[in-house]
Scaffold this motif. Structure first.
Motif, PDB file in Angstrom:
ATOM      1  N   LEU A   1     -58.999 115.573 -48.714  1.00 11.22           N
ATOM      2  CA  LEU A   1     -59.910 114.436 -48.568  1.00 11.22           C
ATOM      3  C   LEU A   1     -61.127 114.581 -49.471  1.00 11.22           C
ATOM      4  CD1 LEU A   1     -59.812 113.971 -44.679  1.00 11.22           C
ATOM      5  CD2 LEU A   1     -58.714 112.548 -46.406  1.00 11.22           C
ATOM      6  N   ALA A   2     -61.634 115.819 -49.587  1.00 11.12           N
ATOM      7  CA  ALA A   2     -62.780 116.028 -50.474  1.00 11.12           C
ATOM      8  C   ALA A   2     -62.408 115.769 -51.931  1.00 11.12           C
ATOM      9  CB  ALA A   2     -63.308 117.455 -50.303  1.00 11.12           C
ATOM     10  N   GLY A   3     -61.170 116.122 -52.324  1.00  7.19           N
ATOM     11  CA  GLY A   3     -60.731 115.841 -53.687  1.00  7.19           C
ATOM     12  C   GLY A   3     -60.608 114.363 -53.976  1.00  7.19           C
TER      13      GLY A   3
ATOM     14  N   ALA B   1     -65.049 112.210 -44.939  1.00  5.57           N
ATOM     15  CA  ALA B   1     -64.570 112.391 -43.565  1.00  5.57           C
ATOM     16  C   ALA B   1     -64.290 113.858 -43.289  1.00  5.57           C
ATOM     17  CB  ALA B   1     -63.309 111.559 -43.335  1.00  5.57           C
ATOM     18  N   ALA B   2     -64.612 114.272 -42.067  1.00  2.00           N
ATOM     19  CA  ALA B   2     -64.320 115.618 -41.592  1.00  2.00           C
ATOM     20  C   ALA B   2     -63.039 115.608 -40.779  1.00  2.00           C
ATOM     21  CB  ALA B   2     -65.484 116.156 -40.753  1.00  2.00           C
ATOM     22  N   VAL B   3     -62.477 116.807 -40.557  1.00  2.00           N
ATOM     23  CA  VAL B   3     -61.246 116.965 -39.786  1.00  2.00           C
ATOM     24  C   VAL B   3     -61.527 117.951 -38.663  1.00  2.00           C
ATOM     25  CG1 VAL B   3     -58.788 117.506 -39.856  1.00  2.00           C
ATOM     26  CG2 VAL B   3     -59.914 116.574 -41.886  1.00  2.00           C
TER      27      VAL B   3
ATOM     28  N   SER C   1     -68.116 122.595 -46.450  1.00  2.00           N
ATOM     29  CA  SER C   1     -69.079 122.953 -45.410  1.00  2.00           C
ATOM     30  C   SER C   1     -69.269 121.784 -44.448  1.00  2.00           C
ATOM     31  CB  SER C   1     -70.427 123.330 -46.036  1.00  2.00           C
ATOM     32  OG  SER C   1     -70.288 124.466 -46.863  1.00  2.00           O
ATOM     33  N   GLY C   2     -68.949 122.010 -43.207  1.00  2.00           N
ATOM     34  CA  GLY C   2     -69.071 120.974 -42.193  1.00  2.00           C
ATOM     35  C   GLY C   2     -67.907 120.014 -42.125  1.00  2.00           C
ATOM     36  N   ARG C   3     -66.930 120.119 -43.025  1.00  2.00           N
ATOM     37  CA  ARG C   3     -65.784 119.204 -43.006  1.00  2.00           C
ATOM     38  C   ARG C   3     -64.682 119.688 -42.062  1.00  2.00           C
ATOM     39  NH1 ARG C   3     -65.304 115.453 -47.271  1.00  2.00           N
ATOM     40  NH2 ARG C   3     -67.002 115.553 -48.781  1.00  2.00           N
ATOM     41  N   VAL C   4     -64.666 120.972 -41.758  1.00  2.00           N
ATOM     42  CA  VAL C   4     -63.742 121.525 -40.772  1.00  2.00           C
ATOM     43  C   VAL C   4     -64.527 121.729 -39.483  1.00  2.00           C
ATOM     44  CG1 VAL C   4     -62.221 123.446 -40.193  1.00  2.00           C
ATOM     45  CG2 VAL C   4     -62.363 122.638 -42.554  1.00  2.00           C
ATOM     46  N   MET C   5     -64.045 121.125 -38.395  1.00  2.00           N
ATOM     47  CA  MET C   5     -64.770 121.147 -37.130  1.00  2.00           C
ATOM     48  C   MET C   5     -63.858 121.696 -36.035  1.00  2.00           C
ATOM     49  SD  MET C   5     -66.794 117.485 -37.319  1.00  2.00           S
ATOM     50  CE  MET C   5     -68.080 118.085 -36.220  1.00  2.00           C
TER      51      MET C   5
ATOM     52  N   VAL D   1     -55.630 122.238 -41.310  1.00  2.00           N
ATOM     53  CA  VAL D   1     -56.827 121.398 -41.246  1.00  2.00           C
ATOM     54  C   VAL D   1     -57.694 121.625 -42.473  1.00  2.00           C
ATOM     55  CG1 VAL D   1     -59.012 121.139 -40.011  1.00  2.00           C
ATOM     56  CG2 VAL D   1     -56.867 121.091 -38.756  1.00  2.00           C
ATOM     57  N   ALA D   2     -57.842 122.886 -42.889  1.00  2.00           N
ATOM     58  CA  ALA D   2     -58.621 123.169 -44.104  1.00  2.00           C
ATOM     59  C   ALA D   2     -57.963 122.543 -45.328  1.00  2.00           C
ATOM     60  CB  ALA D   2     -58.773 124.674 -44.281  1.00  2.00           C
ATOM     61  N   THR D   3     -56.623 122.573 -45.390  1.00  2.00           N
ATOM     62  CA  THR D   3     -55.926 121.943 -46.525  1.00  2.00           C
ATOM     63  C   THR D   3     -56.147 120.436 -46.536  1.00  2.00           C
ATOM     64  OG1 THR D   3     -54.228 123.679 -46.430  1.00  2.00           O
ATOM     65  CG2 THR D   3     -53.686 121.658 -47.606  1.00  2.00           C
ATOM     66  N   ILE D   4     -56.099 119.798 -45.351  1.00  2.00           N
ATOM     67  CA  ILE D   4     -56.337 118.350 -45.283  1.00  2.00           C
ATOM     68  C   ILE D   4     -57.768 118.020 -45.666  1.00  2.00           C
ATOM     69  CG2 ILE D   4     -56.380 116.383 -43.716  1.00  2.00           C
ATOM     70  CD1 ILE D   4     -54.149 117.777 -42.124  1.00  2.00           C
ATOM     71  N   ALA D   5     -58.730 118.809 -45.188  1.00  2.00           N
ATOM     72  CA  ALA D   5     -60.130 118.567 -45.558  1.00  2.00           C
ATOM     73  C   ALA D   5     -60.339 118.741 -47.051  1.00  2.00           C
ATOM     74  CB  ALA D   5     -61.035 119.515 -44.774  1.00  2.00           C
ATOM     75  N   ARG D   6     -59.649 119.708 -47.645  1.00  2.00           N
ATOM     76  CA  ARG D   6     -59.753 119.910 -49.098  1.00  2.00           C
ATOM     77  C   ARG D   6     -59.156 118.719 -49.842  1.00  2.00           C
ATOM     78  NH1 ARG D   6     -57.147 124.206 -49.007  1.00  2.00           N
ATOM     79  NH2 ARG D   6     -58.899 125.560 -48.468  1.00  2.00           N
TER      80      ARG D   6
END
Length: 480
Positions: free
Chosen positions: A280-282, A287-289, A318-322, A273-278
């Motif tokens: 998306l941020a790139g 959007a958060a995951v 920050s706040g993108r991983v839920m 999930v952290a990899t996917i959020a990273r």
């Protein structure tokens, strides 16, 4: 007004007469007094029911009269529109307004207006009388629902004065010792038909082998805003691929629970999930995951403390991983778990998922850092099929969440006809197969290397560190 006062006076007189009869009866025959009191309560309940039915019939009659009035008003508007169109046509034809051909007969219109005005006055009087009757009926029903009066003091004194035989005296019951709250079971909220857990040892071994290798997949389902249907976040759902078959959590999670591997599942899923959020941020996405955490992982020592390292040193995440926790877990948090979640606040977002009921305190949830509350769409639109509901209306509950800064998510939207009803309830977010199904994440996204930490640049006033000398034994150990 006189009729209402008369009804209340008759009820008070009947109640007083009943008390005067039941009071002496309770002194001599308490059982007979209890039966008489129960019979009186039943009679009063039947009377209240009859009055409520009569009031409902009057309301239906009033509704019919209002419908007739609306039809007459619509007819008047149609006549007025026809008159206006006739005047416009006469003006276009060049006819004077005082000629008989151009001046329509308005006697029927005046008669209709007078008749409607009289009916409006009559209906206003009926509405005022109905409001007074409803208020009186509510007062009488509230009085009937009140607790029955205590028995006379004389009978109580006699009962207390009668000594209790020693053979019947028992010790007071011991209070049960407090026990730790049970771990709530994990009921994954995944689409599809639920399948019972397979307890075949060979099947379990195959599932564990696929889990330890490359069989674990991540599927994303978007959460959209209403009514725009714009994607605002995603939910990561775990899937296991075994021999070309994709299994839902209802099948393989019970096997992992029996072997104590649910915490390993949560660790691997949260890393992805952290990899996917990273990723998306790139790409510039906001959007958060989110991921639904297993309640058993909360009792793993040091698990919650280790979650802060997922976004450590990455302010963009920050706040993108839920994390989504069920309502039962939020209600049974101990001091250590609550402290660990409080330390994660601001870096990881929180979601209340899988609610048992809607008796929620938005302010208390906001104090704990909850940003979203996921509620099944059937619970919002068809609450009659659920036993436990909220004490306030759904519209007020949605507004209370909005005031507390919490966004309500309607989960499991499977029908397109439910979307307008959710929009009418002012539900801000929704999720379900109507908007988009869950899709697998590409392997290149999950296998992307983590970003390297930038090397610190020495300041002008700071000299570079001299090279450290390592013993020759460390060099040999590294070479071996």
């Amino acid at each position: 007004m006189a009729r209402i006062v008369g009804r209340r006076t008759s009820l008070w007189a009947t109640s007083l007469l009943g008390l005067c009869l039941i009071g002496p009866l309770a002194v001599f025959t308490p059982l007979g007094a209890s039966l008489a009191l129960a019979a009186a309560g039943l009679i009063l309940g039947l009377v209240a029911q009859l009055r409520a039915n009569r009031l409902a019939a009057r309301c239906d009659k009033l509704s019919g009269e209002v419908d007739v009035l609306s039809q007459r008003l619509l007819r008047i508007e149609t006549v007025a529109r026809a008159i206006a169109e006739q005047q416009v046509r006469a003006a276009d034809a060049g006819l004077p307004a005082d000629r008989p051909e151009a001046a329509p007969d308005t006697s029927s219109l005046s008669a209709g207006i007078e008749e409607v005005t009289a009916e409006i006055g009559l209906l206003s009087g009926i509405v005022r009388e109905l409001a007074a009757v409803v208020a009186a009926q509510d007062g009488e029903i509230a009085g009937l629902k009140a607790a029955p009066p205590p028995p006379p003091a004389r009978a109580v004194v006699r009962a207390e004065a009668r000594p209790e035989p020693r053979s019947l005296q028992v010790a007071p019951p011991r209070r049960p010792e407090p026990t730790a709250p049970p771990i709530p079971p994990w009921t994954p909220r995944a689409p599809g038909r639920s399948t019972p857990a397979i307890r075949d040892p060979e099947r379990d071994a195959a599932l564990l082998e696929a889990f330890d290798e490359q069989g674990l997949e991540v599927h994303l389902q978007p959460v959209v805003s209403l009514p725009q249907r714009k994607v605002v976040s995603y939910e990561a759902l775990a899937r296991l691929r075994v021999a070309g078959e994709i299994l839902s959590p209802e099948i393989f999670v019970p096997v992992l629970e029996r072997h104590g591997r649910t915490t390993d599942l949560d660790r691997r899923m949260l890393q992805r999930v952290a990899t996917i959020a990273r990723h998306l941020a790139g790409r510039g996405s906001q959007a958060a995951v989110a991921y639904g955490l297993s309640p058993r992982s909360l009792f793993e020592p040091g698990f919650l403390r280790s979650l802060g390292r997922l976004v450590e040193g990455e302010p963009d995440l920050s706040g993108r991983v839920m994390l989504a926790l069920p309502q039962a877990s939020w209600r049974s948090l101990d001091a250590e778990q609550a402290g660990a979640l409080a330390d994660l606040r601001g870096r990881i977002g929180f979601i209340l998922d899988r609610p048992l009921d809607l008796r929620l305190d938005p302010l208390a949830l906001a104090d704990r850092g909850v940003a979203q509350v996921k509620v099944p769409a059937d619970l919002l639109l068809r609450p009659g099929s659920y036993q436990t509901l909220s004490d306030i209306a759904l519209e007020d509950l949605v507004a209370a969440f909005a005031r507390a800064g919490i966004r309500l998510v309607a989960d499991g939207v499977e029908r397109e006809t439910d979307v307008p009803d959710l929009i009418e309830l002012d539900v801000p977010l929704a999720q379900g197969s109507v908007f988009a199904p869950a899709r697998v994440v590409r392997s290149e996204v999950l296998n992307a290397p983590p970003p390297e930490a930038p090397e610190p640049v020495p300041t002008p006033n700071e000299a570079p560190e001299p090279p450290q000398r390592r013993p020759f034994r460390d060099f040999l150990r590294r070479a071996g």
